[in-house]
Design a protein around this motif. Sequence first.
Motif, mmCIF file in Angstrom:
data_model
loop_
_atom_site.group_PDB
_atom_site.id
_atom_site.type_symbol
_atom_site.label_atom_id
_atom_site.label_comp_id
_atom_site.label_asym_id
_atom_site.label_seq_id
_atom_site.Cartn_x
_atom_site.Cartn_y
_atom_site.Cartn_z
ATOM 1 N N LEU A 1 10.052 3.149 3.550
ATOM 2 C CA LEU A 1 8.992 3.753 2.742
ATOM 3 C C LEU A 1 8.636 5.181 3.158
ATOM 4 N N CYS A 2 9.230 5.687 4.211
ATOM 5 C CA CYS A 2 8.863 7.015 4.721
ATOM 6 C C CYS A 2 8.892 8.119 3.661
ATOM 7 N N PRO A 3 9.896 8.186 2.782
ATOM 8 C CA PRO A 3 9.844 9.224 1.739
ATOM 9 C C PRO A 3 8.619 9.078 0.828
ATOM 10 N N GLU A 4 8.250 7.843 0.486
ATOM 11 C CA GLU A 4 7.063 7.622 -0.338
ATOM 12 C C GLU A 4 5.797 7.990 0.432
ATOM 13 N N LEU A 5 5.753 7.678 1.723
ATOM 14 C CA LEU A 5 4.596 8.039 2.539
ATOM 15 C C LEU A 5 4.456 9.558 2.611
ATOM 16 N N HIS A 6 5.571 10.260 2.669
ATOM 17 C CA HIS A 6 5.539 11.730 2.679
ATOM 18 C C HIS A 6 4.982 12.263 1.354
ATOM 19 N N ASP B 1 0.188 -9.829 8.583
ATOM 20 C CA ASP B 1 -0.168 -10.088 7.181
ATOM 21 C C ASP B 1 -0.846 -8.879 6.550
ATOM 22 N N ASP B 2 -1.774 -8.247 7.285
ATOM 23 C CA ASP B 2 -2.444 -7.058 6.758
ATOM 24 C C ASP B 2 -1.471 -5.905 6.561
ATOM 25 N N LEU B 3 -0.510 -5.757 7.487
ATOM 26 C CA LEU B 3 0.498 -4.701 7.331
ATOM 27 C C LEU B 3 1.301 -4.938 6.061
ATOM 28 N N THR B 4 1.683 -6.178 5.807
ATOM 29 C CA THR B 4 2.427 -6.494 4.583
ATOM 30 C C THR B 4 1.609 -6.123 3.356
ATOM 31 N N ARG B 5 0.319 -6.458 3.363
ATOM 32 C CA ARG B 5 -0.540 -6.103 2.228
ATOM 33 C C ARG B 5 -0.667 -4.590 2.070
ATOM 34 N N LEU B 6 -0.743 -3.874 3.190
ATOM 35 C CA LEU B 6 -0.798 -2.408 3.122
ATOM 36 C C LEU B 6 0.494 -1.841 2.545
ATOM 37 N N LEU B 7 1.633 -2.353 3.016
ATOM 38 C CA LEU B 7 2.926 -1.822 2.578
ATOM 39 C C LEU B 7 3.185 -2.091 1.100
ATOM 40 N N PHE B 8 2.678 -3.208 0.591
ATOM 41 C CA PHE B 8 2.855 -3.528 -0.822
ATOM 42 C C PHE B 8 1.674 -3.080 -1.671
ATOM 43 N N ALA B 9 0.746 -2.353 -1.053
ATOM 44 C CA ALA B 9 -0.409 -1.759 -1.736
ATOM 45 C C ALA B 9 -1.295 -2.800 -2.405
ATOM 46 N N ALA C 1 -4.947 7.613 2.921
ATOM 47 C CA ALA C 1 -4.015 8.497 2.211
ATOM 48 C C ALA C 1 -2.620 7.893 2.128
ATOM 49 N N LEU C 2 -2.172 7.269 3.210
ATOM 50 C CA LEU C 2 -0.808 6.748 3.256
ATOM 51 C C LEU C 2 -0.661 5.374 2.613
ATOM 52 N N PHE C 3 -1.746 4.596 2.607
ATOM 53 C CA PHE C 3 -1.680 3.217 2.114
ATOM 54 C C PHE C 3 -2.777 2.929 1.090
ATOM 55 N N TRP D 1 1.424 -4.543 -11.331
ATOM 56 C CA TRP D 1 1.931 -4.643 -12.686
ATOM 57 C C TRP D 1 3.227 -5.415 -12.673
ATOM 58 N N ARG D 2 3.291 -6.411 -13.533
ATOM 59 C CA ARG D 2 4.524 -7.152 -13.755
ATOM 60 C C ARG D 2 4.878 -6.974 -15.220
#
Length: 157
Positions: free
Chosen positions: A55-60, A109-117, A140-142, A148-149
């Motif tokens: 995800l680093c490019p998206e975080l940038h 679990d919280d990291l997973t929720r952060l990464l998947f927004a 800003a990063l998360f 949306w499905r």
Amino acid sequence: AIERDYHAVSLHAPPGDPLHEVFRRAQGTHYHQTAHAGEVFMVRLLDPVEFLRALCPELHRRASAARLSRPCELGMIVDDDEFVLSVSRRSVKIRSGRLPRSVLRPTTDDLTRLLFAHHGAAAASDAGASTRVAGQLADALFPQLPLWRSAADEWND
């Protein structure tokens, strides 16, 4: 729709679609939760740090959009793993080593929720932000993003 005996109109479109505003003005109901009608969005990351690296490019992009003052660093302690997100003008990288003052301590679990927004880091206090700066960087990063499905995901054969 009424002529065809459809008394409800549904819109299945990505969150940024301008037609959402038309539906809101018509007092339509908007659904974008991780749980709806008895269905729940579930995911388990086998290697959250590697996923974060992808995800680093998206975080940038998010850091640029938020106009973060760079360079900056956000330390992360997840279970027994410690690493640093280094945000520069050109990229975001993950490195190991000494943690900065600004640290986030999410559970796996919280990291997973952060990464998947699924929930933004506005709940940074829940994710154990060590400083106000850590909370701001995490926000800003998360950010929390609408779920949306597509309608195709709803079809049953």
